[in-house]
Write an enzyme that holds these catalytic residues in place. Structure first.
Site, mmCIF file in Angstrom:
data_model
loop_
_atom_site.group_PDB
_atom_site.id
_atom_site.type_symbol
_atom_site.label_atom_id
_atom_site.label_comp_id
_atom_site.label_asym_id
_atom_site.label_seq_id
_atom_site.Cartn_x
_atom_site.Cartn_y
_atom_site.Cartn_z
ATOM 1 C CE LYS A 200 -2.613 -0.198 3.518
ATOM 2 N NZ LYS A 200 -3.490 0.349 4.540
ATOM 3 N NE ARG A 275 -7.628 2.165 11.395
ATOM 4 C CZ ARG A 275 -6.573 1.591 10.834
ATOM 5 N NH1 ARG A 275 -6.649 0.381 10.352
ATOM 6 N NH2 ARG A 275 -5.430 2.237 10.777
ATOM 7 N NE ARG A 314 7.074 -5.290 6.564
ATOM 8 C CZ ARG A 314 5.819 -4.826 6.516
ATOM 9 N NH1 ARG A 314 5.404 -4.161 5.478
ATOM 10 N NH2 ARG A 314 4.980 -5.040 7.508
ATOM 11 N NE ARG A 320 8.048 -3.932 11.566
ATOM 12 C CZ ARG A 320 7.025 -3.320 10.965
ATOM 13 N NH1 ARG A 320 7.242 -2.504 9.967
ATOM 14 N NH2 ARG A 320 5.785 -3.545 11.364
ATOM 15 N NE ARG A 332 0.418 -6.633 11.523
ATOM 16 C CZ ARG A 332 1.683 -6.443 11.128
ATOM 17 N NH1 ARG A 332 2.656 -7.037 11.777
ATOM 18 N NH2 ARG A 332 1.942 -5.669 10.109
#
Ligand code: 5GP
Length: 376
Positions: A200, A275, A314, A320, A332
């Site tokens: 995105k 949202r 990633r 991370r 998520r």
């Protein structure tokens, strides 16, 4: 505040009240005072004429350490758009060698002016140069140079008042006004959907550039208010720190204000809002009040398996920890589906829902998005 005003050929509408500016300047002066309270040298206040006259006067009334005042004329602006060329300074009347200088500037836009001025002062031997600007347009500012003191951040819009002019008019207005461009054409309103890992961020940047859109991310808007220490920002900060959500009305208020104040763009790209159905309805109501409507949803879709794969990759690259745990990622993904699916239905019914296949290279996905957006 008064209503619309006309300067030369253009109309301007109220934007920031005098009282709000004075509050921002109070906070700014407190910071400068704290930094210079114990210094034994006498710094130079450098007022950048003509725009910073009112701001310099307002600051000087509040600053309580010994300093000298010098003024300079230097400008990169003609009319309502930055020319990008910085003119030669006129009238630096005092030597700056070995001195500390605090530049008072009205507004920093691209930063060309202020950075050139700072370099010029350093080349003339100034010991230290600090930048103190009443206003900053963070969306336009492109320099790495740190701005030491910023009174208030504003969106990319052309403003007048409190010392700022439109072809020399408007400097004497105590309140700040923003250019009110005639709405002869409708704005575009795009809403970006996509699960984590769908790309995105990258695609938003491409859309913003190609279609001259203003990117609205609610997270970034909130962080901006908090950093600026506004009333809204302080409220949001205490809610976030207490682990609560910022109420819908606050977020909606910020978004409506962006719609109203950002000029010079052809539309907006909403990211992270709405949202919920309630927020989608509120957005429709805001747009309707302003004679506008949602142009299209751009929903980038990738299979769940690919989300996990991309995020884990990633995580390996960026280290991370929150991305490395597959069960956290699955959570998520679930949250994303639960949240987005009702909205997809909502926009399908409205006839504005459009899906983009997010599988492929960045360029392939981008071209699919452009193929869709070109139609509007
Ligand atoms: P920059 O070099 O940062 O692009 O431009 C800074 C100068 O442009 C400011 O000192 C100011 O004179 C002018 N400027 C930038 N934005 C505005 C604006 O919104 N209104 C007015 N009146 N001047 C601006």
């Amino acid at each position: 505040m008064d209503n619309k005003i006309k300067l030369h050929d253009k109309f301007f509408k109220p934007f920031i009240s005098y009282a709000e500016m004075e509050e921002a300047i109070d906070r700014l002066a407190d910071r400068v005072n704290a930094d210079f309270r114990d210094s034994d040298d006498v710094p130079i206040f450098l007022c950048v004429l003509n725009g910073a006259i009112m701001f310099t006067a307002a600051m000087m009334k509040r600053l309580n350490f010994k300093a000298e005042l010098v003024s300079i004329k230097l400008s990169s602006y003609q009319g309502t758009a930055s020319t990008g060329t910085v003119l030669i300074p006129i009238g630096l009347t005092a030597p700056v060698e070995g001195r500390r200088v605090i530049i008072f500037e009205d507004i920093v836009d691209t930063g060309n002016t202020i950075v050139a001025l700072k370099e010029m002062l350093l080349s003339k031997g100034a010991r230290e140069v600090r930048i103190c600007t009443m206003l900053l347009k963070p969306d336009v500012y492109k320099k790495d140079e740190r701005l030491d003191y910023v009174g208030k951040e504003i969106p990319n819009a052309f403003i007048v008042g409190y010392g700022l002019d439109y072809d020399e008019l408007g400097r004497n207005l105590p309140d700040i006004y923003v250019l009110d461009e005639p709405k002869d054409k409708h704005m575009k309103y795009y809403i970006l959907f996509g699960p984590p890992g769908a790309g995105k961020g990258t695609q938003a940047t491409a859309m913003v550039e190609k279609y001259n859109l203003h990117h609205i991310s609610t997270g970034a808007l909130l962080r901006k208010e908090i950093a600026a220490g506004t009333e809204l920002g302080l409220k949001a900060k205490s809610l976030i720190e207490a682990g609560s959500l910022v109420p819908d009305e606050v977020v909606e208020g910020m978004i409506e204000s962006e719609f109203k104040t950002v000029t010079g763009v052809d539309g907006f790209l909403l990211d992270g809002f709405p949202r919920t159905i309630a927020q989608a309805e509120a957005l429709d109501a805001i747009l309707e009040r302003n004679g506008e409507k949602v142009t299209s949803i751009v929903s980038i879709m990738i299979p769940d398996g690919m989300i996990i794969e991309r995020i884990s990759k990633r995580a390996a690259i960026e280290g991370r920890a929150d991305d490395a745990d597959v069960s956290v990622i699955k959570n998520r993904i679930d949250t994303y589906h639960n949240q987005t699916e009702p909205l997809i239905d909502y926009y399908k019914k409205a006839g504005t829902y459009n899906e983009i296949d997010g599988v492929g290279t960045i360029e392939e996905v981008r071209d699919r998005i452009f193929g869709l957006v070109d139609k509007f």
